[in-house]
Every structure is written in structure tokens, then in C-alpha cells.
Design a protein around this motif. Structure first.
Motif, PDB file in Angstrom:
ATOM      1  N   PHE A  72       0.827  -1.213   0.000  1.00  0.00           N
ATOM      2  CA  PHE A  72       0.000   0.000   0.000  1.00  0.00           C
ATOM      3  C   PHE A  72       0.860   1.260   0.000  1.00  0.00           C
ATOM      4  CE2 PHE A  72      -2.005   3.326   2.734  1.00  0.00           C
ATOM      5  CZ  PHE A  72      -2.964   3.738   1.825  1.00  0.00           C
ATOM      6  N   ASP A  73       0.518   2.185  -0.904  1.00  0.00           N
ATOM      7  CA  ASP A  73       1.184   3.480  -0.988  1.00  0.00           C
ATOM      8  C   ASP A  73       0.163   4.554  -0.621  1.00  0.00           C
ATOM      9  OD1 ASP A  73       2.503   5.816  -1.574  1.00  0.00           O
ATOM     10  OD2 ASP A  73       2.942   5.324  -3.666  1.00  0.00           O
ATOM     11  N   PRO A  74       0.337   5.254   0.489  1.00  0.00           N
ATOM     12  CA  PRO A  74      -0.649   6.271   0.882  1.00  0.00           C
ATOM     13  C   PRO A  74      -0.847   7.345  -0.176  1.00  0.00           C
ATOM     14  CG  PRO A  74       1.340   6.432   2.226  1.00  0.00           C
ATOM     15  CD  PRO A  74       1.437   5.147   1.467  1.00  0.00           C
ATOM     16  N   ALA A  75       0.153   7.568  -1.015  1.00  0.00           N
ATOM     17  CA  ALA A  75       0.009   8.569  -2.069  1.00  0.00           C
ATOM     18  C   ALA A  75      -1.077   8.169  -3.067  1.00  0.00           C
ATOM     19  CB  ALA A  75       1.340   8.764  -2.792  1.00  0.00           C
ATOM     20  N   GLU A  76      -1.329   6.861  -3.209  1.00  0.00           N
ATOM     21  CA  GLU A  76      -2.366   6.412  -4.139  1.00  0.00           C
ATOM     22  C   GLU A  76      -3.748   6.789  -3.629  1.00  0.00           C
ATOM     23  OE1 GLU A  76      -4.564   4.571  -7.234  1.00  0.00           O
ATOM     24  OE2 GLU A  76      -2.600   5.539  -7.054  1.00  0.00           O
ATOM     25  N   LEU A  77      -3.994   6.602  -2.336  1.00  0.00           N
ATOM     26  CA  LEU A  77      -5.281   7.035  -1.784  1.00  0.00           C
ATOM     27  C   LEU A  77      -5.421   8.542  -1.897  1.00  0.00           C
ATOM     28  CD1 LEU A  77      -7.912   6.645  -0.322  1.00  0.00           C
ATOM     29  CD2 LEU A  77      -6.657   6.527   1.846  1.00  0.00           C
ATOM     30  N   SER A  78      -4.361   9.268  -1.637  1.00  0.00           N
ATOM     31  CA  SER A  78      -4.396  10.723  -1.765  1.00  0.00           C
ATOM     32  C   SER A  78      -4.735  11.126  -3.205  1.00  0.00           C
ATOM     33  CB  SER A  78      -3.046  11.304  -1.341  1.00  0.00           C
ATOM     34  OG  SER A  78      -3.121  12.691  -1.148  1.00  0.00           O
ATOM     35  N   ARG A  79      -4.145  10.406  -4.168  1.00  0.00           N
ATOM     36  CA  ARG A  79      -4.416  10.702  -5.580  1.00  0.00           C
ATOM     37  C   ARG A  79      -5.888  10.466  -5.905  1.00  0.00           C
ATOM     38  NH1 ARG A  79      -5.501   8.573 -10.230  1.00  0.00           N
ATOM     39  NH2 ARG A  79      -5.649   6.479  -9.334  1.00  0.00           N
ATOM     40  N   LEU A  80      -6.443   9.374  -5.392  1.00  0.00           N
ATOM     41  CA  LEU A  80      -7.852   9.083  -5.646  1.00  0.00           C
ATOM     42  C   LEU A  80      -8.758  10.165  -5.076  1.00  0.00           C
ATOM     43  CD1 LEU A  80      -7.862   5.247  -4.890  1.00  0.00           C
ATOM     44  CD2 LEU A  80      -8.141   6.314  -7.132  1.00  0.00           C
ATOM     45  N   LEU A  81      -8.394  10.699  -3.919  1.00  0.00           N
ATOM     46  CA  LEU A  81      -9.165  11.799  -3.344  1.00  0.00           C
ATOM     47  C   LEU A  81      -9.069  13.046  -4.212  1.00  0.00           C
ATOM     48  CD1 LEU A  81      -8.283  11.311   0.421  1.00  0.00           C
ATOM     49  CD2 LEU A  81     -10.613  11.541  -0.455  1.00  0.00           C
ATOM     50  N   GLU A  82      -7.868  13.376  -4.647  1.00  0.00           N
ATOM     51  CA  GLU A  82      -7.679  14.567  -5.481  1.00  0.00           C
ATOM     52  C   GLU A  82      -8.433  14.453  -6.797  1.00  0.00           C
ATOM     53  OE1 GLU A  82      -3.991  17.284  -5.185  1.00  0.00           O
ATOM     54  OE2 GLU A  82      -3.225  15.228  -5.397  1.00  0.00           O
ATOM     55  N   HIS A  83      -8.468  13.243  -7.369  1.00  0.00           N
ATOM     56  CA  HIS A  83      -9.138  13.030  -8.652  1.00  0.00           C
ATOM     57  C   HIS A  83     -10.631  12.741  -8.479  1.00  0.00           C
ATOM     58  CE1 HIS A  83      -5.575  12.642 -11.507  1.00  0.00           C
ATOM     59  NE2 HIS A  83      -5.041  12.895 -10.319  1.00  0.00           N
ATOM     60  N   ARG A  84     -11.103  12.818  -7.256  1.00  0.00           N
ATOM     61  CA  ARG A  84     -12.523  12.667  -6.930  1.00  0.00           C
ATOM     62  C   ARG A  84     -13.049  11.278  -7.288  1.00  0.00           C
ATOM     63  NH1 ARG A  84     -14.796  18.868  -8.138  1.00  0.00           N
ATOM     64  NH2 ARG A  84     -12.818  19.866  -7.525  1.00  0.00           N
ATOM     65  N   GLU A  85     -12.191  10.285  -7.218  1.00  0.00           N
ATOM     66  CA  GLU A  85     -12.604   8.898  -7.407  1.00  0.00           C
ATOM     67  C   GLU A  85     -13.054   8.284  -6.096  1.00  0.00           C
ATOM     68  OE1 GLU A  85     -10.186   6.390 -10.035  1.00  0.00           O
ATOM     69  OE2 GLU A  85      -8.978   8.177 -10.466  1.00  0.00           O
ATOM     70  N   GLN A 180     -16.619  16.148   1.925  1.00  0.00           N
ATOM     71  CA  GLN A 180     -15.517  16.992   2.380  1.00  0.00           C
ATOM     72  C   GLN A 180     -14.557  17.204   1.210  1.00  0.00           C
ATOM     73  OE1 GLN A 180     -13.731  15.343   5.902  1.00  0.00           O
ATOM     74  NE2 GLN A 180     -15.622  15.416   7.074  1.00  0.00           N
ATOM     75  N   ALA A 181     -14.469  18.435   0.750  1.00  0.00           N
ATOM     76  CA  ALA A 181     -13.617  18.758  -0.399  1.00  0.00           C
ATOM     77  C   ALA A 181     -12.143  18.653  -0.020  1.00  0.00           C
ATOM     78  CB  ALA A 181     -13.929  20.164  -0.900  1.00  0.00           C
ATOM     79  N   THR A 182     -11.332  18.243  -0.977  1.00  0.00           N
ATOM     80  CA  THR A 182      -9.886  18.279  -0.763  1.00  0.00           C
ATOM     81  C   THR A 182      -9.430  19.735  -0.709  1.00  0.00           C
ATOM     82  OG1 THR A 182      -9.589  18.095  -3.157  1.00  0.00           O
ATOM     83  CG2 THR A 182      -9.457  16.067  -1.886  1.00  0.00           C
ATOM     84  N   PRO A 183      -8.347  20.023   0.042  1.00  0.00           N
ATOM     85  CA  PRO A 183      -7.300  19.093   0.474  1.00  0.00           C
ATOM     86  C   PRO A 183      -7.607  18.276   1.735  1.00  0.00           C
ATOM     87  CG  PRO A 183      -6.714  21.304   1.153  1.00  0.00           C
ATOM     88  CD  PRO A 183      -7.962  21.436   0.320  1.00  0.00           C
ATOM     89  N   ARG A 184      -8.810  18.384   2.309  1.00  0.00           N
ATOM     90  CA  ARG A 184      -9.130  17.577   3.476  1.00  0.00           C
ATOM     91  C   ARG A 184      -8.912  16.103   3.150  1.00  0.00           C
ATOM     92  NH1 ARG A 184      -9.336  17.817   8.958  1.00  0.00           N
ATOM     93  NH2 ARG A 184     -10.898  16.382   9.807  1.00  0.00           N
ATOM     94  N   GLY A 185      -8.123  15.418   3.963  1.00  0.00           N
ATOM     95  CA  GLY A 185      -7.913  13.994   3.808  1.00  0.00           C
ATOM     96  C   GLY A 185      -6.699  13.608   2.996  1.00  0.00           C
ATOM     97  N   LEU A 186      -6.015  14.582   2.373  1.00  0.00           N
ATOM     98  CA  LEU A 186      -4.848  14.239   1.560  1.00  0.00           C
ATOM     99  C   LEU A 186      -3.661  13.869   2.447  1.00  0.00           C
ATOM    100  CD1 LEU A 186      -4.974  16.925  -1.284  1.00  0.00           C
ATOM    101  CD2 LEU A 186      -6.007  14.635  -1.225  1.00  0.00           C
TER     102      LEU A 186
END
Length: 273
Positions: A72-85, A180-186
Motif C-alpha cells: 500500500f502506498d498512501p500517495a495512491e489514496l491521496s491521488r484518488l481523493l484529489e481526482h474525486r474517485e 468533504q472537499a480536498t485538500p481535506r484527507g490528503l
């Protein structure tokens, strides 16, 4: 307990109504939760299989996935949040969960009856508040740009100064599907809570409330073997027994040795990834 007829938890014998031991129950649930061994599934696939992750705070979803996924790479979850997936939104038990965009749009309408029941408990704190107008005012406000809970309260208190501020905040969360809109959760760069509607954030119309059958099967695949009561407590819903009965031809039933062997539970083994 009930499971897809094509398979049964390891160690179970095929009998008319086999008994599921506490150990078998625990291991079956851990297996479905990806907690016996780390899984190779994708981050988004895991979030969907688990029907969301508890996300009242920023860090828990990262820890939950790190415990479950191989590499698991935490950056991948962060990317999914940023891309609204994936998004953070109040769903089951009126608690903020991390969901895929598709599940956000289907699960939120499914649990809306539970949120409406919560609204009824707020009546004393909302004297004279028109809930339809509250929803319309807030929707227009947060769709201009994401707003903090404090900003939303100030807007609504200007309209209803005698209302309890906390009750107004909860009422908005219950009536509107607010993400909750990003950057919240990144990862490593989160921000304060700022809310907008799921429809606006994901640029798609809300889905109608779905029939619960598919969600029950998915729940059993992720949390089973489980009882009707277990599922109702997880979702905050009622009257799930009739859904289980409707699905029973697809499920294999086990007895729980606790509670005098009378409690049935279910596990949709065939729905594992």
C-alpha cells in the motif's frame, strides 16, 4: 448464518444447518476483511469491497488500508481523493466514511431513511426551521464554493436565529449529501473541513435510492458471516429481515452457537474479489 451455496467457510461441513464455531466465524470475517493476509487488490477495489472505511478523522483510512493491502502506498489514496474517485461523506450511522464515487452516490440514498430518523430527534433545537428551505439555502451556498461548517452555521443562524447551532449543523448533514472537499484527507497536506454537495463535487446527478439487495450481498462478502441484526446495526437501517429472506435461495445458512443457537448469520463467499 448464510453464504453463497458455491462455497462455505473453511472447516465447515456441508450439513442441513451447520454450526459455525466462534473461531470459524472470526477467521471467516477476518478473511473477508483482508485481515488474515495482505491482499493484492487495488486501493479503490479495497475501498469498494469494504463498502467504505470509517473516516471521522483523516488518518484512519490510511492505517486501515496499510493493514490490509500488499504494498500500500498512501500517495495512491491521496491521488484518488484529489481526482474525486473516492470521497469523504456521512453515510452509515451518520458517520463520515471514505467511499468510492459510485458508492457515495448509491449508499447515501440507501441510508437516507436512517438520517431522516435522526432529524426527528433534533426537532426541539430547530424551532420554526423549514427543512426544505434549509436544504435549498445550504445547497446553493456550498455549490458556489466549498464552505466550512462555521460558515454554513452563520448563514443558517441569520435565517433562524433561535435555532440551536449544533442542531442546524446536524440537520444540514442529514438532509444534504455533503462531501468533504480536498485538500481535506490528503496525505501529509490535509486541510480544514470544507463541504459541498456530492452532486456538485462529482459532477453527476444523484442516484435514486437503490433496492438494498445488492448492498446486503456486498455487506455479507465484506463482513460476513453476519446476522440480520449485524447488518442493520452497520447500516443504521431497519426491516432488513425481509431482504435476507428474499435472498435466502442464494445463501447458505449456519447456526451461531451463541444465543442458544437461534441466531442466523450470512456470508456471501461468492462475492469476494
Amino acid at each position: 448464518m448464510t453464504t453463497k451455496r458455491s462455497a462455505a467457510p473453511s472447516g465447515m461441513r456441508r450439513t442441513a444447518t451447520p454450526t459455525l464455531s466462534a473461531r470459524a466465524l472470526g477467521r471467516a470475517t477476518l478473511d473477508r476483511q483482508f485481515l488474515l493476509r495482505r491482499s493484492p487488490v487495488t486501493v479503490k477495489g479495497a475501498v469498494e469491497h469494504l463498502l467504505g472505511l470509517q473516516a471521522q478523522n483523516v488518518k484512519p483510512p490510511y492505517g486501515a488500508l496499510a493493514a490490509r493491502l500488499d504494498g500500500f502506498d498512501p500517495a495512491e489514496l491521496s491521488r484518488l481523493l484529489e481526482h474525486r474517485e473516492v470521497v469523504r461523506i456521512a453515510t452509515m450511522r451518520s458517520t463520515v466514511h471514505l467511499h468510492s464515487a459510485d458508492d457515495c452516490m448509491s449508499l447515501r440514498p440507501l441510508v437516507q431513511p436512517a438520517l431522516e430518523r435522526e432529524l426527528k430527534m433534533l426537532a426541539k433545537g430547530l424551532p420554526g426551521v423549514d427543512l426544505d428551505r434549509l436544504a435549498a439555502l445550504t445547497k446553493a451556498y456550498v455549490e458556489q464554493e466549498p464552505r466550512t461548517p462555521k460558515q454554513i452555521r452563520e448563514l443558517l443562524l441569520a435565517e433562524w436565529p433561535d435555532a440551536d447551532p449544533l442542531a442546524l449543523t446536524i440537520a444540514v448533514r442529514c438532509r444534504l449529501p455533503l462531501v468533504q472537499a480536498t485538500p481535506r484527507g490528503l496525505w501529509k497536506r490535509s486541510g480544514q473541513v470544507a463541504l459541498t454537495t456530492a452532486e456538485h463535487w462529482l459532477d453527476r446527478a444523484a442516484d435514486p435510492a437503490p433496492a438494498p439487495d445488492d448492498t446486503v450481498l456486498r455487506y455479507l462478502a465484506a463482513f460476513g458471516p453476519a446476522s440480520v441484526k449485524d447488518m442493520q446495526q452497520w447500516a443504521g437501517l431497519t426491516r432488513m429481515k425481509e431482504v435476507f429472506e428474499r435472498l435466502r435461495p442464494q445463501l447458505a445458512t449456519f447456526r451461531d452457537p451463541h444465543e442458544g443457537g437461534l441466531r442466523a448469520a450470512a456470508a456471501a463467499v461468492g462475492h469476494l474479489p
